[in-house]
Design a protein around this motif. Structure first.
Motif, PDB file in Angstrom:
ATOM      1  N   THR A  59       0.863  -1.176   0.000  1.00  0.00           N
ATOM      2  CA  THR A  59       0.000   0.000   0.000  1.00  0.00           C
ATOM      3  C   THR A  59       0.902   1.229   0.000  1.00  0.00           C
ATOM      4  O   THR A  59       2.084   1.152   0.342  1.00  0.00           O
ATOM      5  N   PHE A  60       0.344   2.338  -0.380  1.00  0.00           N
ATOM      6  CA  PHE A  60       1.057   3.613  -0.304  1.00  0.00           C
ATOM      7  C   PHE A  60       0.016   4.707  -0.156  1.00  0.00           C
ATOM      8  O   PHE A  60      -1.180   4.477  -0.318  1.00  0.00           O
ATOM      9  N   GLY A  89      13.815  12.454   7.826  1.00  0.00           N
ATOM     10  CA  GLY A  89      12.987  12.553   9.021  1.00  0.00           C
ATOM     11  C   GLY A  89      11.496  12.431   8.771  1.00  0.00           C
ATOM     12  O   GLY A  89      10.712  12.501   9.703  1.00  0.00           O
ATOM     13  N   CYS A  90      11.088  12.239   7.527  1.00  0.00           N
ATOM     14  CA  CYS A  90       9.664  12.133   7.205  1.00  0.00           C
ATOM     15  C   CYS A  90       9.285  10.674   6.940  1.00  0.00           C
ATOM     16  O   CYS A  90      10.064   9.930   6.361  1.00  0.00           O
ATOM     17  N   GLY A  96       6.322   3.963   5.100  1.00  0.00           N
ATOM     18  CA  GLY A  96       7.656   3.374   5.077  1.00  0.00           C
ATOM     19  C   GLY A  96       8.419   3.526   3.775  1.00  0.00           C
ATOM     20  O   GLY A  96       9.588   3.183   3.710  1.00  0.00           O
ATOM     21  N   TRP A  97       7.793   4.020   2.724  1.00  0.00           N
ATOM     22  CA  TRP A  97       8.508   4.234   1.466  1.00  0.00           C
ATOM     23  C   TRP A  97       9.307   5.533   1.558  1.00  0.00           C
ATOM     24  O   TRP A  97       8.913   6.465   2.256  1.00  0.00           O
ATOM     25  N   SER A  98      10.402   5.612   0.825  1.00  0.00           N
ATOM     26  CA  SER A  98      11.238   6.820   0.859  1.00  0.00           C
ATOM     27  C   SER A  98      10.793   7.852  -0.180  1.00  0.00           C
ATOM     28  O   SER A  98      11.452   8.858  -0.372  1.00  0.00           O
ATOM     29  N   TRP A  99       9.694   7.626  -0.840  1.00  0.00           N
ATOM     30  CA  TRP A  99       9.155   8.507  -1.880  1.00  0.00           C
ATOM     31  C   TRP A  99       7.698   8.820  -1.557  1.00  0.00           C
ATOM     32  O   TRP A  99       7.076   8.167  -0.740  1.00  0.00           O
ATOM     33  N   TYR A 100       7.176   9.837  -2.231  1.00  0.00           N
ATOM     34  CA  TYR A 100       5.769  10.193  -2.097  1.00  0.00           C
ATOM     35  C   TYR A 100       5.318  10.874  -3.382  1.00  0.00           C
ATOM     36  O   TYR A 100       6.139  11.381  -4.154  1.00  0.00           O
ATOM     37  N   PHE A 101       4.016  10.866  -3.617  1.00  0.00           N
ATOM     38  CA  PHE A 101       3.473  11.551  -4.791  1.00  0.00           C
ATOM     39  C   PHE A 101       3.425  13.045  -4.527  1.00  0.00           C
ATOM     40  O   PHE A 101       2.979  13.487  -3.469  1.00  0.00           O
ATOM     41  N   GLN A 136       7.614  -1.621  -4.210  1.00  0.00           N
ATOM     42  CA  GLN A 136       8.947  -2.068  -3.803  1.00  0.00           C
ATOM     43  C   GLN A 136       9.957  -1.904  -4.933  1.00  0.00           C
ATOM     44  O   GLN A 136      11.096  -1.526  -4.711  1.00  0.00           O
ATOM     45  N   TYR A 137       9.525  -2.164  -6.166  1.00  0.00           N
ATOM     46  CA  TYR A 137      10.399  -1.966  -7.315  1.00  0.00           C
ATOM     47  C   TYR A 137      10.796  -0.493  -7.431  1.00  0.00           C
ATOM     48  O   TYR A 137      11.947  -0.170  -7.708  1.00  0.00           O
ATOM     49  N   VAL A 138       9.842   0.384  -7.199  1.00  0.00           N
ATOM     50  CA  VAL A 138      10.137   1.823  -7.235  1.00  0.00           C
ATOM     51  C   VAL A 138      11.138   2.168  -6.133  1.00  0.00           C
ATOM     52  O   VAL A 138      12.102   2.896  -6.361  1.00  0.00           O
TER      53      VAL A 138
END
Length: 149
Positions: A49-50, A88-89, A94-99, A119-121
């Motif tokens: 999920t994201f 820090g975000c 838990g992903w290191s990216w966001y939209f 996970q691939y991203v």
């Protein structure tokens, strides 16, 4: 260069007196408008999920239309620019990216180049940042949530 525009937009909103809310972590420099709405997206065929958020009224109407359908009929996927989360975000499960909240919408079709599971991203983040889009075909909006804690 795109991050320059994103941070310029944030600065303009602050200057205009927009009410902002910071992430729960005091070390997170990402500020989110208080009127932003958060949505969890599921990835079919996995447990991934994201989260994405926006306050864009057009995008919100598209998301609301999908949420009004039974889950099995939600066929539109998210398509948008992703950014690396500041240090820090943790506003995306838990992903290191966001939209980018100013640059995503729901789509019926997208090119294969921007498809992939979360996970691939994560494993190929620099490539997706270079592509400038992430459009997981197997994603769908699963629910609205409160701001991640």
């Amino acid at each position: 260069m795109k991050s320059f525009y994103f941070f310029t937009l944030i600065g303009l909103l602050l200057t205009a007196g927009a009410c902002k809310e910071e992430s729960n972590d005091p070390n997170c420099s990402l500020e989110i408008p208080a009127d932003a709405r958060f949505f969890e997206f599921a990835h079919q065929g996995s447990d991934y999920t994201f989260i994405a958020w926006t306050r864009d009224s057009t995008v919100l109407s598209h998301v609301e239309a999908q949420l009004a359908l039974p889950e099995a009929e939600r066929v539109q996927h998210i398509n948008g620019q992703i950014l690396e989360q500041p240090e820090g975000c943790d506003l995306n499960t838990g992903w290191s990216w966001y939209f980018n909240p100013e640059d995503w919408d729901l789509a019926d079709l997208s090119i294969e180049l921007c498809d992939g599971n979360p996970q691939y991203v994560e494993d190929h983040l620099e490539d997706y940042l270079d592509i400038d889009r992430y459009c997981p075909w197997s994603s769908y909006v699963s629910r609205e949530i409160s701001q991640p804690q």
